[in-house]
Each structure stands twice: as structure tokens, then as C-alpha cells.
Design a protein around this motif. Structure first.
Motif, PDB file in Angstrom:
ATOM      1  N   ASP A  28     -11.297  -0.534   0.160  1.00  0.00           N
ATOM      2  CA  ASP A  28     -10.414  -1.231   1.090  1.00  0.00           C
ATOM      3  C   ASP A  28     -10.215  -2.697   0.740  1.00  0.00           C
ATOM      4  OD1 ASP A  28      -8.991  -2.170   3.262  1.00  0.00           O
ATOM      5  OD2 ASP A  28     -10.079  -0.981   4.715  1.00  0.00           O
ATOM      6  N   ASN A  81      -4.635  -1.656  -2.306  1.00  0.00           N
ATOM      7  CA  ASN A  81      -5.159  -2.230  -1.060  1.00  0.00           C
ATOM      8  C   ASN A  81      -5.733  -3.622  -1.312  1.00  0.00           C
ATOM      9  OD1 ASN A  81      -6.234  -2.594   1.525  1.00  0.00           O
ATOM     10  ND2 ASN A  81      -6.795  -0.443   1.723  1.00  0.00           N
ATOM     11  N   LEU A 137     -11.730   5.464  -1.141  1.00  0.00           N
ATOM     12  CA  LEU A 137     -11.365   4.750   0.080  1.00  0.00           C
ATOM     13  C   LEU A 137     -11.699   3.264   0.012  1.00  0.00           C
ATOM     14  CD1 LEU A 137     -12.469   7.366   2.776  1.00  0.00           C
ATOM     15  CD2 LEU A 137     -10.189   6.997   1.823  1.00  0.00           C
ATOM     16  N   SER A 191      -6.949   2.801  -2.712  1.00  0.00           N
ATOM     17  CA  SER A 191      -7.747   3.581  -1.767  1.00  0.00           C
ATOM     18  C   SER A 191      -7.674   5.081  -2.035  1.00  0.00           C
ATOM     19  CB  SER A 191      -7.293   3.289  -0.333  1.00  0.00           C
ATOM     20  OG  SER A 191      -7.471   1.930  -0.016  1.00  0.00           O
ATOM     21  N   SER A 210       0.800  -1.213   0.000  1.00  0.00           N
ATOM     22  CA  SER A 210       0.000   0.000   0.000  1.00  0.00           C
ATOM     23  C   SER A 210       0.837   1.269   0.000  1.00  0.00           C
ATOM     24  CB  SER A 210      -0.927   0.016   1.226  1.00  0.00           C
ATOM     25  OG  SER A 210      -1.854  -1.042   1.170  1.00  0.00           O
ATOM     26  N   SER A 245     -15.706  -0.106   1.450  1.00  0.00           N
ATOM     27  CA  SER A 245     -14.983   1.044   1.985  1.00  0.00           C
ATOM     28  C   SER A 245     -15.530   1.308   3.378  1.00  0.00           C
ATOM     29  CB  SER A 245     -15.158   2.277   1.095  1.00  0.00           C
ATOM     30  OG  SER A 245     -16.476   2.792   1.211  1.00  0.00           O
TER      31      SER A 245
END
Length: 500
Positions: free
Chosen positions: A374, A331, A372, A346, A291, A388
Motif C-alpha cells: 500500500d 499505489n 497488497l 497492490s 491506481s 500492507s
């Protein structure tokens, strides 16, 4: 009255029967078995004393004509006109009936012993008040229709989404996977070097506790390698200890979950690495996202690790460094078959399709960004789930993820901070509420939260589509039944004309 039928055929035996009160003329012919029970009953109707072809005892059989109330039995043969089939006649005991008309030579015999529809029709003829819906055909049809609709009815009338509350002090799980063999969830921990199982009833049991890992390490990603019964876990540690990024594999078949290997992931050129999520392909190769450096590692089935993909596509979109969690790039990752991986980013909200052979990547053309994003999971029907902290998106593609569309989304509880999604039993989508933001706060973490959750999330659009299909199938079934009922009435009318 009693009537004794005498005959010369060896397979026929004397038989006495009571024909009842006087009424319309009918002709009954009995063929007897060894236990002296009637095997074949042939009903022709008034004025047609004949027997069907094919019976060796017909020439010597004796039949009777008597006056009795007309009750239509379920026939095995029926006489219809316009046939060139033979029609043998037998003598009748009642000599007064010798002047009765004989059957026409154009009559024919139609065997209907295997015709369920005809049996239903003759039963209706015997009892005009009989309900057609209680016939074998209607019963079988509705049972078959109910069998087809059962999964849809179960979904349409299901109760509230499945919610699991489980207790494990200071666990703070960030990663989740579903083990289809054991039928339970697996969760990691931000605060301990352990992996736990969670049943659908919320029972928590310790599965793995590896003291050989760094004391402050966290389990950020887990995956189940079903063909090999392995559990893969991404291990990452932060300050004050030196950085630690590794993939560890455990044998789920061994009683103590024996560790198969621990592979240190090679550092990136930037030196800023953060191992996050893992996916496994059909050959047992594991793919781990970085990440911080926006790259993907690859770990072979025997534990050999290497940098797999540093595609320029991963850095082709601008990043707002002032936005929350802007440091987190690649991610969640998932293997979607056809030799491809899907990975979400993300800080840009983008999704990439990565070739599992050479690491080439390109952005998937979506109708919207996934801010965002995930974690990623894939259902058997090809639907991709992306979670997310705010939403769960439902995506699908028609061209192997060159392009895709977000066809539905569901709002999530941001305060509980969902971080992972998994496909559980019956292809249901579950999200993990691990309260990881609380774990990052020293003051809040000191309080030691005890309760966490796993909850099912449904697509409203899919539920509506299921209900529409239920109505369509019910309408088709009703139309078919009405057509069948009309045909039965026509057949009953035709039968009554022939028997009368």
C-alpha cells in the motif's frame, strides 16, 4: 623537625618544612613562587642527590637529606640509566651525606608531567592497595566506551514500541506523513476535506480545512516538501459527484496555511482514474500514482501537471481479478535519490524503479512478492519500508534497486487495517491504523468511530544485530583494559626498582 633551606638564587625563597619522623633517606628540593608555594618537587631517591638540567637556579639551589618515612610523591622527572644528558649536582646541607654515591653519568632525565599513564603508575606505587580501575586513564576509557555504546544500549533496552492513540470522531485517516520541522505527524481523512496534526502524545489539532474542495473528496496521499515548507495532498472524489483527481499544495510557513495551487490531473486514455499517493523530489517536482490506470502523473513546482510515465512494465504481470482489491494497481510511491522513484503495485505485489527524468520503469528483482502493498517510506540508511494490511516489510538493495531483498517483516493488526507508513523521529518506523474498511461501510461509518492509532514497528533482526554489536564492543573494551592493566603493573614494577 624543621629545616630551613637557604640559597642565593633570586627566584628561590627561604622555606621551612617539617620532614616528619626518621626513616629512609630522601632528598627534597623546593622551588618557590611569589606566593611561597612549592612549584616543582623533584624526587630522586636514596643516594642520588642530583637536580635535573634546565633550571636557572639549580647551581645555587640548596637541598637537604633527612631521614623520613618513604612516601612517593607524583614526580615531574625521573632518573633512568643509559642517557647522555647532563646531570647537574647541587650541594647538600647534610654534610654527613657527602660520602653518599653520586648518580651515574649514564643516568638521564625523562619529563613525564604529561604522561597520564605514568602518573597512574606512580600513584599505584605510593599505595600498593590502590585499584587501577579508579585511575584517570581507566575512567576516561570507560566513559568513552559508554558514549559509543549509548545509542545501542538505548535501543537494546528500550521499552515497548511507541504507540499513539488519538481521538478524532469520524476522521478515518488513510494517509500519513512526518513533519520533521514541527516534530509531529500529519494525517488526512477519508470523510472530510481536512488535514490534522498528531503529536507523539496523541494530541490532535486541525491544520487545514479546505471548503473549496468537493464535499465528498478524500485525502489519499500527503507528503512534506521540506526544502520549500510545503504540504502536498492528493485529492480524489467518488460518486455521486463527477470524478475529481487533483494535487493541492499548501504553504506551511503561513499562519493560515495558504493554498499555493490546485492542479487538476489530466485524465488517462481509459478514463478510469484514481489518484492515490504522492512523492516529491529534491527539485520540488511531485509524482502522483494513478491506481486505476497504472500510470504516474508529474506536477512541477509551480503546479503544471502532466502524464509522466505509462511504462509497459506496469502491465507486464498478470492480475487475479477475483482477488480482493484487484482494482488497485500502482499505489505507494517514494523518492529514493539518485534520480529514481520506487513504486509498489497492490494487485501484483511488485515493486518498480522509475527514472525520475524520463519515466522509464523496470521491475525490481526481489526475493518475494509484496501482496497488497500500500505505502512506501525510505529511511536515511537506505532501508525501504513497505506496508500492507497484514505486514510491514523491511527491504534493502546493494545496487541502487536493480535488485533487492526483504530481510525482515513484522506482522500487523489486519482488523485495524493499516494503510500508511512513515519514518518518524530517530528514524523509527510508524504505521497508521485508520480503519478505512470500516469507513467504506455505510452502516459502520454511521456509528462514527472516534479512536485511531499510530504505532511504532521494529525489526527483530535489526534489534538482534544491535545486541551482537554491544557484546562485541564490550569484549573489545574488556580486552583493551586487561592489556592496559598488565602494562601498568609492568611499569609499576620497573618504577619501584628504580626508586629503591
Amino acid at each position: 623537625m624543621n629545616l630551613e633551606i637557604i640559597h642565593a638564587c633570586s627566584s628561590w625563597k627561604p622555606f621551612k618544612t617539617t620532614l616528619g619522623q626518621m626513616g629512609e633517606t630522601r632528598r627534597v628540593c623546593w622551588r618557590m613562587t611569589t606566593d611561597e608555594l612549592p612549584l616543582v618537587v623533584v624526587f630522586i631517591g636514596p643516594g642520588r642527590p642530583g637536580l635535573p638540567c634546565g633550571s636557572s637556579c639549580i647551581p645555587s639551589a640548596e637541598c637537604a637529606l633527612e631521614k623520613a618515612p618513604f612516601v612517593a610523591p607524583t614526580p615531574k622527572f625521573i632518573v633512568t640509566p643509559k642517557s647522555r644528558s647532563c646531570f647537574r649536582r647541587s650541594p647538600v646541607i647534610d654534610q654527613s651525606s657527602s660520602t653518599r654515591p653520586r648518580p651515574k653519568s649514564s643516568d638521564r632525565i625523562i619529563p613525564i608531567s604529561d604522561s597520564t599513564e605514568f602518573e597512574s603508575a606512580t600513584m599505584f606505587a605510593a599505595d600498593p592497595n590502590r585499584n587501577l580501575t579508579s585511575s584517570p586513564v581507566a575512567t576516561k576509557f570507560f566513559l568513552f566506551l559508554l558514549f559509543l555504546l549509548h545509542p545501542h544500549l538505548q535501543l537494546a533496552h528500550a521499552k515497548k514500541p511507541h504507540a499513539i492513540a488519538f481521538r478524532s470522531p469520524a476522521l478515518y485517516p488513510e494517509a500519513m506523513a512526518w513533519d520533521p520541522s514541527a516534530q509531529h505527524f500529519l494525517v488526512g481523512s477519508l470523510r472530510s476535506r481536512s488535514i490534522h496534526t498528531v503529536s507523539d502524545a496523541g494530541v490532535v489539532e486541525g491544520l487545514i480545512h479546505d471548503d473549496s474542495l468537493p464535499p465528498n473528496s478524500t485525502i489519499l496521499g500527503i507528503a512534506v516538501d521540506r526544502p520549500r515548507n510545503r504540504l502536498l495532498a492528493v485529492v480524489h472524489s467518488v460518486a455521486p459527484l463527477p470524478p475529481f483527481n487533483a494535487l493541492v499544495a499548501y504553504d506551511l510557513r503561513s499562519p493560515r496555511r495558504r493554498r499555493l495551487f490546485l492542479s487538476l490531473l489530466p485524465p488517462s486514455p481509459s478514463g478510469e482514474d484514481g489518484a492515490n499517493d504522492v512523492a516529491v523530489d529534491f527539485d520540488g517536482n511531485a509524482f502522483v500514482t494513478n491506481s486505476f490506470a497504472d500510470l504516474i502523473w508529474k506536477v512541477s513546482p509551480d503546479g503544471a501537471a502532466s502524464i509522466f510515465s505509462r511504462s509497459p512494465a506496469f502491465t507486464s504481470f498478470p492480475v487475479d481479478r477475483d482477488a480482493p482489491h484487484s482494482y488497485c494497481g500502482l499505489n505507494g510511491i517514494a523518492h529514493v535519490g539518485r534520480g529514481h522513484l520506487l513504486v509498489v503495485q497492490s494487485n501484483t505485489g511488485k515493486m518498480y524503479r522509475v527514472d525520475a527524468e524520463d519515466g522509464a520503469a523496470r521491475a525490481v528483482l526481489l526475493d518475494r512478492d509484496l501482496p497488497l502493498a500500500d505505502d512506501v517510506a525510505v529511511r536515511r540508511d537506505g532501508v525501504v519500508l513497505v506496508v500492507s494490511m497484514n505486514k510491514l516489510w523491511f527491504l534493502k538493495s546493494e545496487d541502487g534497486w536493480g535488485e533487492g531483498v526483504v530481510y525482515d517483516e513484522a506482522a500487523l493488526d489486519a482488523e485495524r487495517f493499516p494503510t500508511s507508513v512513515a519514518v518518524g523521529a530517530e528514524e523509527r518506523a510508524y504505521v497508521l491504523y485508520g480503519h478505512v474498511l470500516e469507513a467504506m461501510s455505510a452502516a459502520a461509518a454511521a456509528a462514527g468511530r472516534e479512536w485511531f492509532g499510530i504505532e511504532e514497528v521494529r525489526s527483530e533482526r535489526e534489534s538482534q544485530d544491535e545486541k551482537v554489536w554491544i557484546y562485541v564492543l564490550l569484549g573489545l573494551g574488556l580486552a583493551y583494559f586487561m592489556f592496559w592493566r598488565f602494562q601498568m603493573k609492568q611499569l609499576v614494577t620497573h618504577l619501584n626498582k628504580k626508586t629503591n
